[in-house]
Design a protein around this motif. Structure first.
Motif, PDB file in Angstrom:
ATOM      1  N   PHE A 299       0.695  -1.270   0.021  1.00 50.51           N
ATOM      2  CA  PHE A 299       0.120  -0.245   0.011  1.00 50.51           C
ATOM      3  C   PHE A 299       1.096   1.476   0.311  1.00 50.51           C
ATOM      4  CE2 PHE A 299      -3.329   2.904   2.119  1.00 50.51           C
ATOM      5  CZ  PHE A 299      -3.980   2.894   1.314  1.00 50.51           C
ATOM      6  N   LEU A 300       0.857   1.584  -1.349  1.00 49.22           N
ATOM      7  CA  LEU A 300       1.992   3.245  -1.196  1.00 49.22           C
ATOM      8  C   LEU A 300       1.557   4.239  -1.331  1.00 49.22           C
ATOM      9  CD1 LEU A 300       3.507   0.268  -3.752  1.00 49.22           C
ATOM     10  CD2 LEU A 300       4.753   0.865  -1.016  1.00 49.22           C
ATOM     11  N   LEU A 301       1.863   4.737  -0.567  1.00 53.37           N
ATOM     12  CA  LEU A 301       1.261   6.766  -0.953  1.00 53.37           C
ATOM     13  C   LEU A 301       2.225   7.673  -1.275  1.00 53.37           C
ATOM     14  CD1 LEU A 301       0.088   6.454   3.392  1.00 53.37           C
ATOM     15  CD2 LEU A 301      -1.365   6.254   0.669  1.00 53.37           C
ATOM     16  N   ALA A 302       1.900   8.135  -2.050  1.00 51.86           N
ATOM     17  CA  ALA A 302       3.270   9.399  -2.909  1.00 51.86           C
ATOM     18  C   ALA A 302       4.386   8.789  -2.993  1.00 51.86           C
ATOM     19  CB  ALA A 302       2.676  10.521  -1.463  1.00 51.86           C
TER      20      ALA A 302
ATOM     21  N   ALA B   1       6.452  -8.614  -8.779  1.00 53.38           N
ATOM     22  CA  ALA B   1       5.287  -9.337  -9.715  1.00 53.38           C
ATOM     23  C   ALA B   1       4.470 -10.225  -9.091  1.00 53.38           C
ATOM     24  CB  ALA B   1       5.330  -9.643 -10.762  1.00 53.38           C
ATOM     25  N   GLY B   2       2.981  -9.726  -9.743  1.00 52.11           N
ATOM     26  CA  GLY B   2       2.027 -10.190  -8.335  1.00 52.11           C
ATOM     27  C   GLY B   2       1.161 -10.119  -6.855  1.00 52.11           C
ATOM     28  N   VAL B   3       2.168  -9.398  -6.035  1.00 48.30           N
ATOM     29  CA  VAL B   3       1.783  -8.442  -5.387  1.00 48.30           C
ATOM     30  C   VAL B   3       0.241  -7.973  -5.609  1.00 48.30           C
ATOM     31  CG1 VAL B   3       3.347  -7.734  -3.162  1.00 48.30           C
ATOM     32  CG2 VAL B   3       4.584  -8.701  -4.419  1.00 48.30           C
ATOM     33  N   PRO B   4      -0.217  -8.219  -4.502  1.00 46.94           N
ATOM     34  CA  PRO B   4      -1.202  -7.171  -4.477  1.00 46.94           C
ATOM     35  C   PRO B   4      -0.963  -6.091  -4.584  1.00 46.94           C
ATOM     36  CG  PRO B   4      -2.001  -8.976  -3.204  1.00 46.94           C
ATOM     37  CD  PRO B   4      -0.129  -9.322  -3.363  1.00 46.94           C
ATOM     38  N   THR B   5      -0.823  -4.916  -4.952  1.00 50.35           N
ATOM     39  CA  THR B   5       0.204  -3.516  -5.272  1.00 50.35           C
ATOM     40  C   THR B   5      -1.402  -2.258  -5.001  1.00 50.35           C
ATOM     41  OG1 THR B   5       1.747  -5.032  -5.864  1.00 50.35           O
ATOM     42  CG2 THR B   5       1.402  -2.213  -5.715  1.00 50.35           C
ATOM     43  N   LEU B   6      -1.879  -1.589  -4.416  1.00 49.81           N
ATOM     44  CA  LEU B   6      -2.580  -0.486  -4.623  1.00 49.81           C
ATOM     45  C   LEU B   6      -1.402   0.957  -4.446  1.00 49.81           C
ATOM     46  CD1 LEU B   6      -5.013   0.986  -4.972  1.00 49.81           C
ATOM     47  CD2 LEU B   6      -5.184   1.249  -2.900  1.00 49.81           C
TER      48      LEU B   6
ATOM     49  N   CYS C 207       6.161  15.105  -5.906  1.00 54.17           N
ATOM     50  CA  CYS C 207       6.087  13.903  -6.614  1.00 54.17           C
ATOM     51  C   CYS C 207       5.307  13.813  -7.752  1.00 54.17           C
ATOM     52  CB  CYS C 207       6.763  11.761  -6.241  1.00 54.17           C
ATOM     53  SG  CYS C 207       7.406  12.191  -4.756  1.00 54.17           S
ATOM     54  N   PRO C 208       5.691  14.507  -8.997  1.00 53.12           N
ATOM     55  CA  PRO C 208       4.325  14.796  -9.971  1.00 53.12           C
ATOM     56  C   PRO C 208       3.340  13.586 -10.262  1.00 53.12           C
ATOM     57  CG  PRO C 208       6.280  16.117 -10.196  1.00 53.12           C
ATOM     58  CD  PRO C 208       6.866  15.421  -8.972  1.00 53.12           C
ATOM     59  N   VAL C 209       2.562  13.754 -10.121  1.00 53.08           N
ATOM     60  CA  VAL C 209       2.013  12.104 -10.652  1.00 53.08           C
ATOM     61  C   VAL C 209       2.205  11.982 -12.043  1.00 53.08           C
ATOM     62  CG1 VAL C 209       0.021  13.302 -11.771  1.00 53.08           C
ATOM     63  CG2 VAL C 209      -0.669  11.773 -10.455  1.00 53.08           C
ATOM     64  N   ALA C 210       2.744  12.249 -13.411  1.00 54.46           N
ATOM     65  CA  ALA C 210       2.771  11.852 -14.413  1.00 54.46           C
ATOM     66  C   ALA C 210       4.018  10.439 -13.998  1.00 54.46           C
ATOM     67  CB  ALA C 210       3.451  12.476 -15.438  1.00 54.46           C
ATOM     68  N   GLY C 211       4.974   9.994 -13.611  1.00 59.44           N
ATOM     69  CA  GLY C 211       5.468   9.642 -13.250  1.00 59.44           C
ATOM     70  C   GLY C 211       5.011   8.539 -12.089  1.00 59.44           C
ATOM     71  N   VAL C 212       4.609   9.096 -11.587  1.00 61.74           N
ATOM     72  CA  VAL C 212       3.335   7.189 -10.845  1.00 61.74           C
ATOM     73  C   VAL C 212       2.189   6.884 -11.760  1.00 61.74           C
ATOM     74  CG1 VAL C 212       1.406   8.739  -9.687  1.00 61.74           C
ATOM     75  CG2 VAL C 212       2.861   6.334  -8.746  1.00 61.74           C
ATOM     76  N   GLN C 213       1.848   7.680 -13.081  1.00 63.49           N
ATOM     77  CA  GLN C 213       1.486   7.546 -13.917  1.00 63.49           C
ATOM     78  C   GLN C 213       1.192   6.422 -14.745  1.00 63.49           C
ATOM     79  OE1 GLN C 213      -0.387  11.033 -14.890  1.00 63.49           O
ATOM     80  NE2 GLN C 213      -2.736  10.081 -14.500  1.00 63.49           N
ATOM     81  N   VAL C 214       3.155   6.662 -15.126  1.00 61.42           N
ATOM     82  CA  VAL C 214       4.028   5.661 -16.233  1.00 61.42           C
ATOM     83  C   VAL C 214       4.175   4.317 -15.350  1.00 61.42           C
ATOM     84  CG1 VAL C 214       5.640   5.531 -16.889  1.00 61.42           C
ATOM     85  CG2 VAL C 214       4.939   7.343 -17.313  1.00 61.42           C
ATOM     86  N   PHE C 215       4.375   4.540 -14.006  1.00 63.75           N
ATOM     87  CA  PHE C 215       5.066   3.651 -13.643  1.00 63.75           C
ATOM     88  C   PHE C 215       3.904   2.787 -12.795  1.00 63.75           C
ATOM     89  CE2 PHE C 215       5.582   0.612  -9.548  1.00 63.75           C
ATOM     90  CZ  PHE C 215       6.586   0.516 -10.117  1.00 63.75           C
TER      91      PHE C 215
ATOM     92  N   ALA D 293       1.017   2.283 -15.109  1.00 67.90           N
ATOM     93  CA  ALA D 293       0.886   1.770 -16.750  1.00 67.90           C
ATOM     94  C   ALA D 293       1.419   0.482 -16.551  1.00 67.90           C
ATOM     95  CB  ALA D 293       0.975   3.402 -17.745  1.00 67.90           C
ATOM     96  N   ARG D 294       2.647   0.923 -16.692  1.00 69.88           N
ATOM     97  CA  ARG D 294       3.480  -0.006 -16.848  1.00 69.88           C
ATOM     98  C   ARG D 294       4.002  -1.860 -16.282  1.00 69.88           C
ATOM     99  NH1 ARG D 294       8.674   1.309 -14.955  1.00 69.88           N
ATOM    100  NH2 ARG D 294       8.313   3.413 -16.038  1.00 69.88           N
ATOM    101  N   HIS D 295       3.294  -1.682 -14.870  1.00 72.68           N
ATOM    102  CA  HIS D 295       2.836  -2.724 -13.937  1.00 72.68           C
ATOM    103  C   HIS D 295       1.125  -3.043 -13.863  1.00 72.68           C
ATOM    104  CE1 HIS D 295       7.561  -2.891 -12.537  1.00 72.68           C
ATOM    105  NE2 HIS D 295       7.580  -1.992 -12.865  1.00 72.68           N
ATOM    106  N   ARG D 296       0.603  -2.378 -14.996  1.00 72.05           N
ATOM    107  CA  ARG D 296      -0.922  -2.550 -14.289  1.00 72.05           C
ATOM    108  C   ARG D 296      -1.288  -2.788 -13.397  1.00 72.05           C
ATOM    109  NH1 ARG D 296      -1.163  -2.798 -19.971  1.00 72.05           N
ATOM    110  NH2 ARG D 296      -0.492  -4.290 -21.144  1.00 72.05           N
ATOM    111  N   LEU D 297      -1.161  -1.434 -12.248  1.00 73.38           N
ATOM    112  CA  LEU D 297      -1.786  -1.379 -10.818  1.00 73.38           C
ATOM    113  C   LEU D 297      -2.098  -0.690 -10.434  1.00 73.38           C
ATOM    114  CD1 LEU D 297       2.393  -1.294  -9.349  1.00 73.38           C
ATOM    115  CD2 LEU D 297       1.099  -2.901  -9.459  1.00 73.38           C
TER     116      LEU D 297
END
Length: 172
Positions: A94-97, A113-118, A128-136, A138-142
């Motif tokens: 459970f990862l914030l900011a 991979a496979g670890v339930p993540t939010l 931490c601009p939102v664009a970077g975490v959006q790319v991450f 999307a890449r990991h389908r989280l």
């Protein structure tokens, strides 16, 4: 008891930080054991210098658990928690900011991979601009919960605690 949760504060913070305390309190009320390592001495080495000691501390804490724990982290705590999940078994993240990278740190953000993540992030995060975490994400389908908030996410605590409770319920 349902299991163990290790909550990691951000830099310039401590184990009694508002978000970490609120999440620990809710988890304990639901029957989970919690642990909040104090990374302030590690953080004195600067952002890049704090990563390896934080990950090492988390690996030690994870190894002491009877079963894979849930890792919760805010900012630098989220970054270190994700990296620790690469090296040790965890039940969920459970990862914030979450910063997608730490300047001058040779390690990139990653997770097993496979670890339930939010991921939870503020639209107005100034550190931490939102664009970077959006790319991450999307890449990991989280799953990524974006809130109308800044880096501290304090205006969104009710929603964050509710989402944390959903994650814990799915693991119980």
């Amino acid at each position: 008891m349902r299991g163990q949760i290790i909550l990691s504060h951000g830099s310039d913070s401590g184990p009694g930080a508002t978000k970490i305390s609120a999440l620990a309190d809710r988890a304990e009320a639901l029957g989970w054991r919690t642990e909040r390592p104090d990374f302030r001495a590690d953080d004195a080495a600067g952002h890049a210098g704090a990563v390896a000691p934080r990950v090492a501390r988390l690996r030690t804490a994870i190894a002491a658990c009877a079963a894979p724990p849930v890792l919760v982290g805010s900012s630098m705590g989220a970054f270190a928690s994700a990296l620790a999940s690469l090296e040790a078994p965890v039940a969920a993240l459970f990862l914030l900011a979450t910063p997608p990278a730490i300047p001058a740190c040779p390690q990139a953000l990653g997770l097993r991979a496979g670890v339930p993540t939010l991921l939870v992030h503020g639209w107005r995060d100034e550190l931490c601009p939102v664009a970077g975490v959006q790319v991450f994400a999307a890449r990991h389908r989280l799953p990524l919960l974006l809130l109308d908030d800044d880096h501290r996410l304090l205006a969104s605590m009710e929603m964050i605690v509710a989402q944390f409770e959903v994650l814990l319920g799915a693991l119980a």
